[in-house]
Design a protein around this motif. Structure first.
Motif, PDB file in Angstrom:
ATOM      1  N   SER A 103      10.674  34.658  21.366  1.00 21.95           N
ATOM      2  CA  SER A 103       9.338  34.070  21.475  1.00 21.95           C
ATOM      3  C   SER A 103       9.010  33.229  20.253  1.00 21.95           C
ATOM      4  O   SER A 103       8.476  32.119  20.368  1.00 21.95           O
ATOM      5  CB  SER A 103       8.296  35.184  21.651  1.00 21.95           C
TER       6      SER A 103
ATOM      7  N   THR B 287       9.957  31.307  26.248  1.00 24.51           N
ATOM      8  CA  THR B 287       8.982  32.144  26.944  1.00 24.51           C
ATOM      9  C   THR B 287       9.642  33.477  27.268  1.00 24.51           C
ATOM     10  O   THR B 287      10.731  33.507  27.844  1.00 24.51           O
ATOM     11  CB  THR B 287       8.506  31.463  28.236  1.00 24.51           C
ATOM     12  N   THR B 288       8.997  34.571  26.872  1.00 22.53           N
ATOM     13  CA  THR B 288       9.619  35.885  27.023  1.00 22.53           C
ATOM     14  C   THR B 288       8.699  36.851  27.756  1.00 22.53           C
ATOM     15  O   THR B 288       7.471  36.748  27.687  1.00 22.53           O
ATOM     16  CB  THR B 288       9.985  36.486  25.654  1.00 22.53           C
TER      17      THR B 288
ATOM     18  N   ASP C 279       5.417  36.729  25.410  1.00 25.63           N
ATOM     19  CA  ASP C 279       4.383  35.956  26.100  1.00 25.63           C
ATOM     20  C   ASP C 279       3.747  36.719  27.247  1.00 25.63           C
ATOM     21  O   ASP C 279       2.547  36.577  27.514  1.00 25.63           O
ATOM     22  CB  ASP C 279       4.988  34.648  26.621  1.00 25.63           C
TER      23      ASP C 279
ATOM     24  N   TYR D  22       4.571  32.980  34.995  1.00 27.27           N
ATOM     25  CA  TYR D  22       4.840  32.576  33.612  1.00 27.27           C
ATOM     26  C   TYR D  22       6.255  32.059  33.386  1.00 27.27           C
ATOM     27  O   TYR D  22       6.529  31.501  32.323  1.00 27.27           O
ATOM     28  CB  TYR D  22       4.570  33.755  32.668  1.00 27.27           C
TER      29      TYR D  22
ATOM     30  N   PRO E 156       9.387  33.248  32.581  1.00 28.35           N
ATOM     31  CA  PRO E 156      10.022  33.544  31.287  1.00 28.35           C
ATOM     32  C   PRO E 156      11.501  33.167  31.254  1.00 28.35           C
ATOM     33  O   PRO E 156      12.213  33.290  32.258  1.00 28.35           O
ATOM     34  CB  PRO E 156       9.829  35.054  31.140  1.00 28.35           C
ATOM     35  N   ASP E 157      11.957  32.731  30.074  1.00 33.30           N
ATOM     36  CA  ASP E 157      13.374  32.454  29.862  1.00 33.30           C
ATOM     37  C   ASP E 157      14.147  33.756  29.648  1.00 33.30           C
ATOM     38  O   ASP E 157      15.335  33.838  29.968  1.00 33.30           O
ATOM     39  CB  ASP E 157      13.550  31.560  28.629  1.00 33.30           C
TER      40      ASP E 157
END
Length: 448
Positions: free
Chosen positions: A97, A102-103, A117, A184, A186-187
């Motif tokens: 993050s 984005t986590t 996140d 969201y 997230p990656d």
């Protein structure tokens, strides 16, 4: 491994490679082909918080300091389970993050205050006696729990732990994780899937109940994977399936605090409700139990007396002193002066009383904050209260670190094979390498 734009980690607690190889989890087997399956070796002690910190940091317990689910404060003579603050510790999702990715992370321990996140951890509103007044979860962003509650109802805490524990909590968590992907994107997404733990602890690894639970969790994981397969980023996704530990069948509860009391090292006092509470301030030795591991904290002049009192207990395989703690990888100030390791068929219970009429008021209640040790008897209804005091009911345990968990990687962005055995400390740096971030680890490694 091929670089992946998105990494998803499913921590399916209690899953072992033999379960997948035997066809008990067909959805996971389809995701993770045989060359991409491995035994996951967890550093000692293989219990929840140390294992989670190892997986998420790439460090051993001697380095990250989480040597048990509980923490004993020598200055205040107090012990607490599950309550350590995040402080300045960075796990992979915080590191990623801060690097601009984005986590997301769900239901790991010590999440409150994380910089991930999107994050969620149960955090019910309680009164001074730890009585739950209202169910709640701590989330990032703040409004996320309210949105989840509107769609799925309150987090089912009564199925997350306790006599009513079942797959409903895993289903709710996976639904929340799916919502996080949709909202969201997230990656990095790390999800704790808990409910195999209940069957493993209550009934043991040889039980029909655990085999049935594996099938149930596999169906839930399959539904979650189907949702991932249907989104725009599936082609750049690698899914890592990990498990923190496997179980031993057990039939021998061991009571180190009773032995310390009989040796005159542990003192008790009236708990105010007719029971006996341990008096840590007056005691010269105390055992903080944790599945198949126990940390014994003793005054400087009482260590050898404690060793003598505990060495002969049936079910104790090792009593580790300073050199033993170095050898077993728990030489950290948070560790006990002595560390006990149970025999494979044994486990440690915190009781210091002999007569159940003398049990403290919280013993028959589900009160993880008051009990100064992990209590798997909370998985069984009692005859005279919510929780049983019959430790012989417990069928499984873990912590010795000699029953490996499972590790496998699948999805379009995963390579076809990994080593046959994976050191748990390699998981975080492997994910970090994928994501293009750095983590500090305490051993030499190559990404898987």
């Amino acid at each position: 491994m091929t670089d992946a734009g998105r990494a998803v980690v499913l921590d399916v607690i209690g899953l072992e490679r033999e379960h997948v190889d035997a066809g008990l989890a067909p959805n996971i087997a389809e995701l993770v082909p045989e060359p991409a399956r491995a035994d996951l070796g967890m550093p000692f002690p293989a219990v929840t918080l140390p294992a989670q910190s190892t997986l998420a940091t790439g460090q051993s317990p001697a380095a990250h300091g989480d040597v048990a689910n509980g923490e004993y404060d020598r200055e205040t003579d107090s012990v607490a389970l599950w309550e350590r603050d995040r402080e300045n510790r960075n796990r992979l999702w915080e590191t990623a993050s801060e690097a601009g990715l984005t986590t997301g992370v769900f239901c790991f321990q010590h999440l409150i205050g994380t910089s991930a996140d999107v994050a969620l951890t149960p955090s019910p509103i309680e009164d001074e006696e730890n009585t739950i007044l209202e169910m709640n979860c701590w989330t990032n962003p703040d409004e996320f729990y309210d949105e989840l509650e509107a769609d799925y109802g309150h987090f089912p805490l009564h199925t997350y732990w306790g006599p009513g524990a079942n797959e409903t909590s895993s289903e709710w968590i996976l639904n929340a994780a799916r919502e996080s992907v949709e909202r969201y994107d997230p990656d990095l997404l790390w999800v704790y899937v808990p409910h195999l733990d209940y069957a493993g602890l209550a009934h043991g690894p040889s039980s029909d109940e655990l085999a049935e639970a594996i099938g149930v969790v596999d169906e839930l994981v399959g539904e979650f994977l189907d949702s991932l397969r249907g989104d725009d980023r599936w082609d750049e996704t690698a899914v890592h399936v990990a498990s923190e530990y496997g179980f031993h069948d057990v039939d021998t509860p061991v009571y180190p605090n009773r032995a310390l009391r009989e040796a005159g090292l542990l003192q008790v006092r009236d708990d105010g409700e007719g029971g006996e509470e341990v008096d840590l301030e007056s005691s010269t030795a105390f055992a903080m139990v944790d599945h198949q591991v126990t940390h014994v904290y003793a005054d400087e002049g009482a260590v050898e007396a404690a060793r003598e009192a505990l060495s002969g207990l049936e079910g104790v395989e090792h009593v580790l002193g300073e050199s033993g703690k170095e050898e077993w990888g728990v030489a950290h100030p948070n560790a006990g002066d002595l560390v006990l390791v149970a025999e494979p068929s044994a486990w440690f219970q915190y009781y210091w009383w002999r007569d159940d009429a003398d049990a403290p008021f919280y013993a028959r209640d589900m009160d993880i904050h008051a009990k100064p040790g992990f209590d798997p008897c909370e998985l069984f209804f009692g005859d005279e209260g919510l929780v049983s005091l019959d430790a012989t009911k417990v069928g499984g345990s873990h912590g010795r670190g000699d029953v490996d968990g499972f590790y496998g990687v699948g999805g379009p962005a995963a390579d076809a094979s990994i080593p046959d055995t994976v050191d748990a400390r390699a998981v975080a740096p492997t994910l970090a390498d994928r994501l293009g971030v750095d983590v500090d680890t305490d051993f030499e490694h190559d990404p898987l």
